[in-house]
Motif scaffolding. Structure first.
Motif, PDB file in Angstrom:
ATOM      1  N   ARG A 107      29.206  37.850  47.947  1.00  0.00           N
ATOM      2  CA  ARG A 107      29.899  38.747  48.861  1.00  0.00           C
ATOM      3  C   ARG A 107      30.582  39.895  48.105  1.00  0.00           C
ATOM      4  O   ARG A 107      31.451  40.566  48.651  1.00  0.00           O
ATOM      5  CB  ARG A 107      30.926  37.992  49.685  1.00  0.00           C
ATOM      6  N   GLY A 108      30.218  40.130  46.848  1.00  0.00           N
ATOM      7  CA  GLY A 108      30.806  41.204  46.074  1.00  0.00           C
ATOM      8  C   GLY A 108      32.190  40.908  45.554  1.00  0.00           C
ATOM      9  O   GLY A 108      32.788  41.755  44.895  1.00  0.00           O
ATOM     10  N   LEU A 646      28.506  44.989  52.221  1.00  0.00           N
ATOM     11  CA  LEU A 646      29.720  44.338  51.754  1.00  0.00           C
ATOM     12  C   LEU A 646      30.893  45.317  51.842  1.00  0.00           C
ATOM     13  O   LEU A 646      30.778  46.470  51.429  1.00  0.00           O
ATOM     14  CB  LEU A 646      29.547  43.879  50.295  1.00  0.00           C
ATOM     15  N   ASN A 647      32.008  44.826  52.352  1.00  0.00           N
ATOM     16  CA  ASN A 647      33.187  45.684  52.455  1.00  0.00           C
ATOM     17  C   ASN A 647      34.442  44.821  52.389  1.00  0.00           C
ATOM     18  O   ASN A 647      34.399  43.592  52.543  1.00  0.00           O
ATOM     19  CB  ASN A 647      33.171  46.487  53.754  1.00  0.00           C
ATOM     20  N   SER A 648      35.567  45.462  52.144  1.00  0.00           N
ATOM     21  CA  SER A 648      36.845  44.757  52.057  1.00  0.00           C
ATOM     22  C   SER A 648      37.964  45.778  52.138  1.00  0.00           C
ATOM     23  O   SER A 648      37.731  46.998  52.090  1.00  0.00           O
ATOM     24  CB  SER A 648      36.942  43.951  50.745  1.00  0.00           C
ATOM     25  N   GLU A 656      44.981  52.282  49.794  1.00  0.00           N
ATOM     26  CA  GLU A 656      43.965  51.348  50.257  1.00  0.00           C
ATOM     27  C   GLU A 656      42.702  51.460  49.406  1.00  0.00           C
ATOM     28  O   GLU A 656      42.290  52.544  49.016  1.00  0.00           O
ATOM     29  CB  GLU A 656      43.643  51.643  51.722  1.00  0.00           C
ATOM     30  N   ARG A 657      42.089  50.335  49.125  1.00  0.00           N
ATOM     31  CA  ARG A 657      40.829  50.280  48.398  1.00  0.00           C
ATOM     32  C   ARG A 657      40.108  48.996  48.753  1.00  0.00           C
ATOM     33  O   ARG A 657      40.641  48.123  49.446  1.00  0.00           O
ATOM     34  CB  ARG A 657      41.063  50.341  46.889  1.00  0.00           C
ATOM     35  N   ARG A 658      38.858  48.871  48.250  1.00  0.00           N
ATOM     36  CA  ARG A 658      38.129  47.618  48.374  1.00  0.00           C
ATOM     37  C   ARG A 658      38.608  46.645  47.304  1.00  0.00           C
ATOM     38  O   ARG A 658      39.319  47.016  46.362  1.00  0.00           O
ATOM     39  CB  ARG A 658      36.622  47.847  48.213  1.00  0.00           C
ATOM     40  N   PHE A 659      38.196  45.385  47.422  1.00  0.00           N
ATOM     41  CA  PHE A 659      38.441  44.423  46.355  1.00  0.00           C
ATOM     42  C   PHE A 659      37.805  44.964  45.080  1.00  0.00           C
ATOM     43  O   PHE A 659      36.726  45.560  45.112  1.00  0.00           O
ATOM     44  CB  PHE A 659      37.824  43.066  46.702  1.00  0.00           C
ATOM     45  N   ASN A 660      38.472  44.757  43.961  1.00  0.00           N
ATOM     46  CA  ASN A 660      37.962  45.276  42.698  1.00  0.00           C
ATOM     47  C   ASN A 660      36.562  44.750  42.403  1.00  0.00           C
ATOM     48  O   ASN A 660      36.288  43.559  42.552  1.00  0.00           O
ATOM     49  CB  ASN A 660      38.903  44.911  41.555  1.00  0.00           C
ATOM     50  N   ASP A 661      35.692  45.663  41.978  1.00  0.00           N
ATOM     51  CA  ASP A 661      34.321  45.371  41.539  1.00  0.00           C
ATOM     52  C   ASP A 661      33.402  44.922  42.666  1.00  0.00           C
ATOM     53  O   ASP A 661      32.335  44.356  42.405  1.00  0.00           O
ATOM     54  CB  ASP A 661      34.310  44.325  40.421  1.00  0.00           C
ATOM     55  N   GLN A 662      33.782  45.182  43.905  1.00  0.00           N
ATOM     56  CA  GLN A 662      32.878  44.829  45.008  1.00  0.00           C
ATOM     57  C   GLN A 662      31.861  45.951  45.215  1.00  0.00           C
ATOM     58  O   GLN A 662      32.217  47.084  45.531  1.00  0.00           O
ATOM     59  CB  GLN A 662      33.647  44.610  46.313  1.00  0.00           C
ATOM     60  N   ASP A 691      27.200  50.924  44.267  1.00  0.00           N
ATOM     61  CA  ASP A 691      28.279  51.225  43.330  1.00  0.00           C
ATOM     62  C   ASP A 691      29.470  50.293  43.553  1.00  0.00           C
ATOM     63  O   ASP A 691      29.724  49.837  44.674  1.00  0.00           O
ATOM     64  CB  ASP A 691      28.743  52.671  43.496  1.00  0.00           C
ATOM     65  N   ALA A 692      30.174  50.008  42.465  1.00  0.00           N
ATOM     66  CA  ALA A 692      31.373  49.161  42.525  1.00  0.00           C
ATOM     67  C   ALA A 692      32.548  49.928  41.921  1.00  0.00           C
ATOM     68  O   ALA A 692      32.390  50.654  40.933  1.00  0.00           O
ATOM     69  CB  ALA A 692      31.153  47.856  41.774  1.00  0.00           C
ATOM     70  N   PHE A 693      33.720  49.733  42.505  1.00  0.00           N
ATOM     71  CA  PHE A 693      34.926  50.439  42.052  1.00  0.00           C
ATOM     72  C   PHE A 693      36.039  49.431  41.819  1.00  0.00           C
ATOM     73  O   PHE A 693      36.170  48.451  42.556  1.00  0.00           O
ATOM     74  CB  PHE A 693      35.365  51.452  43.116  1.00  0.00           C
ATOM     75  N   SER A 694      36.821  49.660  40.783  1.00  0.00           N
ATOM     76  CA  SER A 694      38.004  48.829  40.546  1.00  0.00           C
ATOM     77  C   SER A 694      39.164  49.719  40.133  1.00  0.00           C
ATOM     78  O   SER A 694      38.979  50.760  39.477  1.00  0.00           O
ATOM     79  CB  SER A 694      37.735  47.776  39.462  1.00  0.00           C
TER      80      SER A 694
END
Length: 775
Positions: A107-108, A646-648, A656-662, A691-694
């Motif tokens: 689930r990322g 996948l999102n968070s 606000e951001r997504r879960f790190n490295d998702q 792409d993944a962002f942390s």
């Protein structure tokens, strides 16, 4: 205290209920007898020479489980479990080097949110985040892989993103022998061998399976880093060219023995062993521009890896008191005796300026011991299962650091001890559970409660002197509910509701001060962290396509509480404290008569820690298709497709951001074409990860992976011999990382950059030729 008493009372009641039933063993039998092992065993030559294309299994489990046999993956000749998992829905790898798949993420979510089991048992791994590196297990040891999307009462609840169960081959399921011999050629011309052998049959009054595997593990990559003053990239600060070679060998073996005991009993024992010997050599050349000076550095590095994973488990099942009782005992261990060293030789405007080196060695010993007693019996029209899981974990790790500084160019490197840091974490769990389930012609259900209790003790030391200790107890009640409706013979709806947990990472618990861990900022662990918890839902629909095909879609949602994130303690870092004292002394010298109150100082670095900061949400949709094209008149063509969105959502110190490295998404598409008249096959699979962002304090990173294409062609000779040629990374994918670096939290918020870095690595294609022979 009341929760601990509740757990103890429930555990004692469950144990007494089972022990009280022992006298009835002689007269009680279940309606269903265990099948004879020999008649059920699958012939291994069907694994070697596949007459049909293998598809995803459609299980009868009430809980949402996806199952994939080794044959589903085998034609593309995966080397490790990591290579296998890349083809499964919702699975990503962020942080792994190009052409490597180690820390699996469902689930990322970060690897620590995914529970990895071997034969249904917990195993220790190398990661501080409690993850297990799946590239340590050779694909040839595997019977099948299960994706457990939601937790049940009879399994550990620390699987917030889900669990992956790696089921190794066992004596009961297979009969026969075969050899696997192969060669892999890498883009730089290196050629590595691989060898495997498996045999299974009747022995010692039961059935025995043994397998060995030896494979060279090699990967060469090139990496380029360009560093700028900010994202405008107008000012190049420095750049680095690096080559890296990972060269080693993995040795592995597994054994399984099963024997029937009496009329209803069955005893089984299984074990596995994996040893990784690997040398990582890096050579970097750096150029830095400082005003009118050009600083050149040669940075060689060497990292010898010596790691062992092994485990053994025993299981005994027998009929008792109108039901079935099970005893499980398992022990698993991870040992790490690796080292790392790096030198730096600097030249300013062509003249030698400095030479220095750092080295470290790690000695890690991580063990998991488990015991389970469970009883399953009819309860009216339903089935009742209850039991107790006992689990003990001991993680003992010591880092020894060395340093060296040269006085003149060409001085030999002679390391001096720079101290040791050690930690010992012990966790003891007693988890009683109770579960009811029922199955009808169209509707199945499962409901359960699991009460997990954990006693955690932490101790850390520096230079062999104990510096601190802490204890923490965790207690959590985890309910679960699974429903399955078979609307027709082909259509199925499933619904799962379950509560799960995520335990803190090991390094988040150890209250040892780490200097400059995040930029110029220090870090100290927090042993009083609470577990993260999540209430989750999985809603799925599945449709059978003909005899072999299946298509499914699943929606998931996790409402996460007590999320653990980095926070600023408000205390200055050691560097800031030293700077303050130096600047204060200079100020008082320059301003006679002034006092400390007259001195103004703005610290630029702080002390960070981990804390439970609030809530988060994770959600997405998973789609998978696995089917022959029989409806189109192409029964010998199999197609495979899966896509996961996948999102968070989480709120940190900036916003606000997504879960790190998702990763935002991941998809795989592929086909296999069988040519029966030629006794041949060919196929291809294509994978793309989003792409993944942390974002953590002082650093933000975006990671992009290139497209991955693999192909194979196979020729079969009779019923016992096959030859396959496969190729991986044919598009020469790159891993690209974009680093936004800051000195402190204030600069990060104001976007006042310390450095902006672009980093890219490539490893080239590889080609593998493998022959299998069954006998």
């Amino acid at each position: 205290m009341k929760k601990n008493l509740l757990a103890a009372s429930l555990s004692q009641a469950l144990a007494c209920a089972m022990l009280a039933s022992i006298p009835a063993i002689a007269v009680a039998q279940t309606e269903q007898q265990m099948p004879d092992g020999a008649s059920e065993a699958k012939q291994l030559d069907t694994i070697v020479v596949q007459g049909e294309i293998a598809y995803r299994n459609r299980t009868d489990d009430t809980a949402p489980v996806l199952s994939y046999d080794l044959e589903y993956f085998q034609r593309f000749e995966p080397s490790t479990v990591g290579d296998m998992l890349k083809r499964l829905p919702g699975v990503t790898f962020v942080g792994s080097d190009i052409m490597e798949s180690d820390g699996v993420m469902m689930r990322g979510m970060a690897a620590g949110y995914t529970q990895v089991l071997i034969n249904g048992k917990k195993v220790p791994g190398a990661g501080d985040d409690r993850s297990f590196w799946v590239d340590r297990i050779p694909a040839e040891m595997v019977d099948h892989i299960e994706i457990l999307r939601s937790t049940s009462a009879n399994r550990s609840g620390d699987a917030m993103a889900g669990a992956i169960n790696i089921v190794l081959r066992d004596a009961y399921a297979f009969d026969g022998s075969y050899l696997r011999i192969g060669l892999t050629r890498w883009y730089d011309g290196e050629v590595n061998p691989t060898f495997g052998a498996v045999t299974s049959g009747e022995a010692l009054g039961g059935r025995l399976l043994a397998g060995i595997n030896v494979q060279d593990r090699y990967r060469a990559k090139i990496k380029r880093s360009d560093r700028f003053s900010d994202p405008s990239m107008e000012e190049l600060v420095s750049f680095e060219d690096q080559s890296e070679v990972k060269d080693g060998r993995d040795y592995s073996a597994n054994v399984s023995y099963t024997v029937d005991v009496g009329e209803t009993g069955r005893f089984s024992i299984d074990g596995f062993y994996v040893k990784t010997d690997r040398d990582v050599k890096e050579v970097s050349h750096e150029i830095e521009y400082d005003d009118e000076d050009v600083i050149e550095a040669n940075v060689p590095g060497f990292n010898p890896i010596d790691q062992k994973n092994w485990g053994i488990g025993a299981e005994y099942k027998f009929d008792m008191a109108g039901g079935t009782t099970e005893f499980d005992l398992d022990y698993a261990k991870f040992e790490d005796n690796s080292a790392e060293r790096e030198e730096s030789h600097e030249y300013v405007n062509g003249e030698w300026d400095a030479s220095e080196a750092e080295a470290s060695a790690v000695e890690a010993d991580d063990t998991e011991t488990g015991f389970k007693i469970a009883h399953k019996r009819p309860a009216g029209s339903a089935e009742l299962e209850f039991g107790v899981d006992y689990h003990r974990k001991k993680r003992d790790i010591v880092y020894t650091n060395y340093e060296w500084e040269g006085e003149e160019e060409g001085d030999p490197v002679v390391y001096e001890l720079d101290g040791t840091i050690g930690s010992l974490i012990e966790e003891t769990r007693v988890d009683p559970y109770l579960m009811l389930s029922g199955k009808g012609e169209m509707f199945s259900w499962e409901a359960g409660l699991r009460y997990e209790t954990t006693k955690s003790d932490i101790r850390y030391s520096e230079d062999d002197e104990v510096e601190g200790a802490a204890s923490k107890d965790y207690n959590e009640l985890l309910p679960s509910l699974h429903l399955k409706w078979d609307l027709t013979d082909a259509d199925r709806i499933s619904l799962s509701l379950a509560k799960s947990v995520k335990r803190p990472n090991f390094n988040e618990l150890i209250p040892a001060l780490l200097d400059g861990e995040y930029g110029d900022n220090d870090y100290i662990g927090n042993p009083q962290l609470e577990q993260e918890t999540a209430n989750g839902i999985d809603l799925g629909f599945e449709h059978r396509l003909g005899k072999h095909g299946v298509v499914g879609v699943n929606f998931f949602y996790r409402d996460v509480k007590n999320l653990i994130e980095l926070v600023n303690t408000g205390e200055w870092s050691e560097d800031a404290q030293d700077t303050y004292e130096e600047d204060l002394e200079e100020f008082l010298e320059q301003n006679p008569g002034s006092t400390e109150d007259d001195f103004e100082f703005e610290p630029e670095s702080w002390l960070f820690t981990s804390a439970n900061v609030g809530d988060g949400k994770v959600y997405g949709v998973e789609f998978d298709l696995s089917t022959p094209l029989t409806a189109l008149g192409m029964p010998n063509t199999g197609v495979f497709l899966n896509y996961s969105y996948l999102n968070s959502k989480v709120t940190d110190f900036i916003g606000e951001r997504r879960f790190n490295d998702q990763a935002r998404s991941v998809y795989n598409i592929g086909f296999i074409q069988d040519l029966p008249s030629w006794a041949a096959s060919f196929g291809a699979t294509y994978r793309k990860q989003g792409d993944a962002f942390s974002r953590v304090l002082a650093e933000e990173v975006t990671v992009k992976y290139g497209d991955d294409l693999e192909v194979f062609v196979e020729k079969r000779f009779g019923k016992t011999l096959s030859v396959r040629l496969s190729a991986a990374n044919l598009l020469d994918a790159s891993k690209d990382e974009f680093f936004h670096k800051f000195d402190n939290e204030a600069d990060q918020i104001d976007r006042d950059y310390d450095e902006y870095e672009l980093e890219s690595e490539e490893a080239g294609p590889s080609y593998q030729l493998v022959m299998r022979w069954a006998f």
